[in-house]
Design a protein around this motif. Structure first.
Motif, mmCIF file in Angstrom:
data_model
loop_
_atom_site.group_PDB
_atom_site.id
_atom_site.type_symbol
_atom_site.label_atom_id
_atom_site.label_comp_id
_atom_site.label_asym_id
_atom_site.label_seq_id
_atom_site.Cartn_x
_atom_site.Cartn_y
_atom_site.Cartn_z
ATOM 1 N N VAL A 203 49.562 52.380 34.123
ATOM 2 C CA VAL A 203 49.356 52.494 33.521
ATOM 3 C C VAL A 203 49.028 52.158 31.690
ATOM 4 N N LYS A 204 50.215 52.880 31.829
ATOM 5 C CA LYS A 204 51.094 53.490 30.478
ATOM 6 C C LYS A 204 51.713 51.907 30.498
ATOM 7 N N LYS A 205 52.800 51.092 31.725
ATOM 8 C CA LYS A 205 53.319 50.203 30.983
ATOM 9 C C LYS A 205 51.771 48.472 30.932
ATOM 10 N N ILE A 206 51.330 48.444 32.476
ATOM 11 C CA ILE A 206 50.607 47.574 31.329
ATOM 12 C C ILE A 206 49.788 47.294 29.997
ATOM 13 N N SER A 207 49.467 48.848 29.717
ATOM 14 C CA SER A 207 49.086 49.134 28.000
ATOM 15 C C SER A 207 50.479 48.654 27.108
ATOM 16 N N GLU A 208 51.189 48.940 27.344
ATOM 17 C CA GLU A 208 51.537 48.694 26.078
ATOM 18 C C GLU A 208 52.732 47.284 26.400
ATOM 19 N N GLU A 209 52.159 46.724 27.191
ATOM 20 C CA GLU A 209 52.416 44.957 27.222
ATOM 21 C C GLU A 209 51.866 44.469 26.244
ATOM 22 N N TYR A 210 50.401 44.940 26.192
ATOM 23 C CA TYR A 210 49.230 44.566 24.909
ATOM 24 C C TYR A 210 49.402 44.979 24.088
ATOM 25 N N LYS A 211 49.322 45.815 23.554
ATOM 26 C CA LYS A 211 49.791 46.555 22.719
ATOM 27 C C LYS A 211 51.124 45.656 22.237
ATOM 28 N N VAL A 212 52.020 45.442 22.657
ATOM 29 C CA VAL A 212 53.261 43.942 22.240
ATOM 30 C C VAL A 212 52.548 42.877 21.493
ATOM 31 N N GLY A 213 51.747 43.055 22.730
ATOM 32 C CA GLY A 213 50.731 41.230 21.877
ATOM 33 C C GLY A 213 49.945 41.340 20.991
ATOM 34 N N VAL A 214 49.541 42.233 20.814
ATOM 35 C CA VAL A 214 48.520 42.156 19.624
ATOM 36 C C VAL A 214 49.898 42.976 18.874
ATOM 37 N N ARG A 215 50.858 43.282 18.675
ATOM 38 C CA ARG A 215 52.123 42.901 17.776
ATOM 39 C C ARG A 215 52.281 41.854 17.146
ATOM 40 N N ASN A 216 52.217 41.316 18.659
ATOM 41 C CA ASN A 216 52.809 39.691 18.459
ATOM 42 C C ASN A 216 52.393 38.815 17.668
ATOM 43 N N ASP A 217 51.064 39.347 17.708
ATOM 44 C CA ASP A 217 49.868 38.575 16.640
ATOM 45 C C ASP A 217 49.737 39.209 15.664
ATOM 46 N N ARG A 218 49.848 39.859 15.498
ATOM 47 C CA ARG A 218 50.426 40.721 13.921
ATOM 48 C C ARG A 218 51.593 40.096 13.248
ATOM 49 N N ARG A 219 52.679 39.780 14.161
ATOM 50 C CA ARG A 219 53.554 39.106 13.637
ATOM 51 C C ARG A 219 53.240 37.278 13.189
ATOM 52 N N ASP A 220 53.356 36.915 13.878
ATOM 53 C CA ASP A 220 52.406 35.688 13.839
ATOM 54 C C ASP A 220 51.216 35.175 12.892
ATOM 55 N N ALA A 221 50.676 35.666 12.581
ATOM 56 C CA ALA A 221 49.439 35.793 10.595
ATOM 57 C C ALA A 221 50.444 36.371 9.677
ATOM 58 N N ASN A 222 51.419 36.716 9.690
ATOM 59 C CA ASN A 222 51.894 37.281 8.385
ATOM 60 C C ASN A 222 53.317 36.490 9.023
ATOM 61 N N ASP A 223 53.955 35.930 10.070
ATOM 62 C CA ASP A 223 55.041 34.066 9.464
ATOM 63 C C ASP A 223 53.471 33.755 8.881
ATOM 64 N N THR A 224 52.595 33.069 9.098
ATOM 65 C CA THR A 224 51.515 32.058 8.521
ATOM 66 C C THR A 224 51.149 32.670 6.934
ATOM 67 N N PHE A 225 51.207 33.519 6.401
ATOM 68 C CA PHE A 225 51.454 33.680 5.338
ATOM 69 C C PHE A 225 52.260 34.023 4.497
ATOM 70 N N LYS A 226 53.743 34.209 5.020
ATOM 71 C CA LYS A 226 55.118 33.955 4.235
ATOM 72 C C LYS A 226 54.902 32.511 4.177
ATOM 73 N N ALA A 227 54.941 31.549 5.453
ATOM 74 C CA ALA A 227 54.400 30.343 5.039
ATOM 75 C C ALA A 227 53.671 29.823 4.099
ATOM 76 N N GLN A 228 52.273 30.547 3.760
ATOM 77 C CA GLN A 228 51.501 29.971 3.072
ATOM 78 C C GLN A 228 51.983 30.369 1.504
ATOM 79 N N LYS A 229 52.815 31.347 1.382
ATOM 80 C CA LYS A 229 53.199 31.668 0.226
ATOM 81 C C LYS A 229 54.283 30.760 -0.270
ATOM 82 N N ASN A 230 55.217 30.425 0.775
ATOM 83 C CA ASN A 230 56.417 29.339 0.513
ATOM 84 C C ASN A 230 56.179 28.094 0.213
ATOM 85 N N ASP A 231 54.697 27.673 0.256
ATOM 86 C CA ASP A 231 54.129 26.523 0.623
ATOM 87 C C ASP A 231 53.247 26.797 -1.057
#
Length: 185
Positions: free
Chosen positions: A117-145
């Protein structure tokens, strides 16, 4: 545009939480549940079908699942599908129905399941953090543009971080609930 990015991240995180809930229902807790059979597919009528599409599933007792196929010829196919699954259950076939007795879990097996259960939930937390990273990358690109200012970028990043924290907490709560359920005797 930036608000849409935050909303998309939130939607993606929500989907991850729902997927986690579905995945955790298939972890055996020592109690009979129809959800234990959700991932098992039966090769019937030329395609792979879920068990509940080839028969009726009932839970007459807290430690027993009964499957009554609509077509008696499906008994052997159902039995084979259950045997080859990762459930670790041995079906009892009486010619009309299949009975699955859910044995009491040992302490060691409970601890193994909690680790799973802990391993599975950690995988999903990594996915959530990846979503955060993707959003932050988009914001940086918008700032650069020059679509948003640097202050706006930081404000949106903070907003995404709050959403991320909310979903990480939800995942932790769901995992803690499942761990408690698994450890319950």
């Amino acid at each position: 545009m930036a608000n849409e990015v935050v909303e998309l991240a939130r939607e993606s995180m929500e989907e991850r939480v729902e997927a986690l809930k579905r995945e955790l229902t298939s972890i055996r807790t020592g109690r009979a549940s129809r959800s234990l059979l959700e991932r098992i597919k039966v090769n019937a009528y030329g395609s792979n079908l879920p068990v509940d599409q080839v028969g009726t599933i009932t839970v007459p007792e807290s430690r027993m699942i009964v499957i009554q196929p609509w077509d008696p010829q499906m008994l052997a196919v159902l039995e084979k599908a259950i045997m080859t699954s990762d459930l670790g259950l041995t079906p009892a076939n009486d010619g009309k129905v299949i009975r699955l007795n859910i044995p009491q879990l040992t302490e060691d097996r409970r601890k193994e399941l909690v680790k799973q259960v802990k391993k599975i939930s950690e995988e999903y937390k990594v996915g959530v953090r990846n979503d955060r990273r993707d959003a932050n990358d988009t914001f940086k690109a918008q700032k650069n543009d020059k679509e948003i200012s640097e202050d706006d970028m930081f404000r949106y990043q903070e907003e995404v971080q709050k959403v991320t924290d909310e979903f990480i907490t939800r995942i932790d709560d769901i995992a803690a609930g499942k761990e408690k359920e698994v450890m319950e005797v």
